[in-house]
Design a protein around this motif. Structure first.
Motif, short mmCIF file in Angstrom:
data_model
loop_
_atom_site.label_atom_id
_atom_site.label_comp_id
_atom_site.label_asym_id
_atom_site.label_seq_id
_atom_site.Cartn_x
_atom_site.Cartn_y
_atom_site.Cartn_z
N LEU A 169 -3.97 8.95 -10.28
CA LEU A 169 -3.97 7.54 -10.67
C LEU A 169 -2.78 7.24 -11.58
CD1 LEU A 169 -5.94 5.20 -10.09
CD2 LEU A 169 -7.07 5.73 -12.26
N GLY A 170 -2.55 8.13 -12.54
CA GLY A 170 -1.42 7.95 -13.44
C GLY A 170 -0.09 8.01 -12.72
N LEU A 171 0.01 8.90 -11.74
CA LEU A 171 1.25 9.02 -10.96
C LEU A 171 1.53 7.74 -10.18
CD1 LEU A 171 3.54 10.95 -10.12
CD2 LEU A 171 2.09 11.69 -8.22
N GLU A 172 0.49 7.17 -9.57
CA GLU A 172 0.67 5.93 -8.81
C GLU A 172 1.13 4.79 -9.72
OE1 GLU A 172 0.23 2.38 -6.56
OE2 GLU A 172 -0.76 2.79 -8.47
N LEU A 173 0.51 4.66 -10.90
CA LEU A 173 0.90 3.60 -11.83
C LEU A 173 2.32 3.81 -12.36
CD1 LEU A 173 -2.45 3.27 -13.82
CD2 LEU A 173 -1.39 1.48 -12.45
N THR A 174 2.70 5.07 -12.55
CA THR A 174 4.03 5.38 -13.06
C THR A 174 5.11 5.05 -12.03
OG1 THR A 174 3.10 7.16 -14.42
CG2 THR A 174 5.48 7.21 -14.02
#
Length: 248
Positions: free
Chosen positions: A238-243
């Motif tokens: 999830l963090g990778l997608e937002l980043t």
């Protein structure tokens, strides 16, 4: 009408899942809620939605133990600095372009997931706690204000104090309660916590509590360590997608 139904369904599902995670692991409701809601709305709006369910569940966690007074006397400098850092950092959450505040949120999720997966063994000597606690509180507050996520670096720091299990859970509840209240005040001061957001946040309490109850039931039948691993991998993705979102 259709858009409103889709939004309410998404919000209900989000807080049900976030509450379930908290019920199993004892934490993670705001982190999961911010990560999922951050995919479809500005982080400032997502942070406003999570205020009341986060506050209710964390007050419950904090007041459940019997060491409120001793913990508050020990950790009040950290709590005070969390408030100051959050009030200062909340202007960034409101004023920054949603794409870049989403990137900041993604980085916070990646850092937390990476740290928790590695789980380094840390221990803070008692002699450094008086001056280190305020620094940790200030950094935690700044991260909270800028991202709406208040786990770093407060969680690893409290774990490094070597509190027993019950004290740690209560200390985390106190830290999260203070962070939530400070975030609510910061959003209110910057006009991002209006009556509409307050109503949606109040409605989110119900699925959050239902999720917590389900999570507590699941915890008796599921390996907490395995659930935690999948939870952290999910947060990392999830963090990778937002980043990466601002770049495509």
């Amino acid at each position: 009408m259709n858009e409103s139904f889709v939004f309410l369904t998404l919000a209900t599902t989000t807080f049900l899942v976030a509450g379930l995670v908290k019920g199993v692991t004892g934490m993670g409701l705001p982190t999961v809620a911010m990560g999922l809601l951050g995919l479809v709305m500005p982080p400032a709006a997502a942070a406003a939605m999570l205020v009341l369910p986060s506050l209710v569940t964390n007050i419950w966690q904090w007041l459940a133990g019997s060491s409120r007074g001793p913990l508050l006397r020990r950790l009040w400098p950290m709590m005070l600095c969390i408030v100051l850092g959050t009030l200062g950092g909340s202007s960034l959450l409101v004023a920054t372009d949603p794409r870049w505040s989403g990137l900041t949120l993604g980085v916070a999720l990646l850092v937390y997931a990476g740290y928790a997966l590695v789980s380094p063994v840390l221990a803070v000597p008692g002699r450094v706690e008086p001056w280190l606690s305020p620094i940790i509180g200030l950094i935690t507050g700044a991260v909270t204000g800028a991202t709406g996520v208040f786990v770093m670096p407060a969680v690893p720091y409290l774990q490094s104090l070597r509190l027993d299990k019950d004290l740690l859970v209560q200390a985390l509840g106190m830290s999260f309660t203070v962070s939530t209240l400070a975030l609510a005040v910061g959003l209110l001061l910057h006009g991002a916590f209006r009556p509409q957001e307050m109503g949606l946040s109040a409605l989110a309490i119900i699925p959050a509590l239902m999720g917590m109850w389900l999570g507590q039931m699941i915890r008796t039948r599921l390996s907490p360590s395995r659930f935690r691993m999948f939870f952290l991998l999910f947060l990392g993705l999830l963090g990778l997608e937002l980043t990466l979102r601002p770049f495509y």
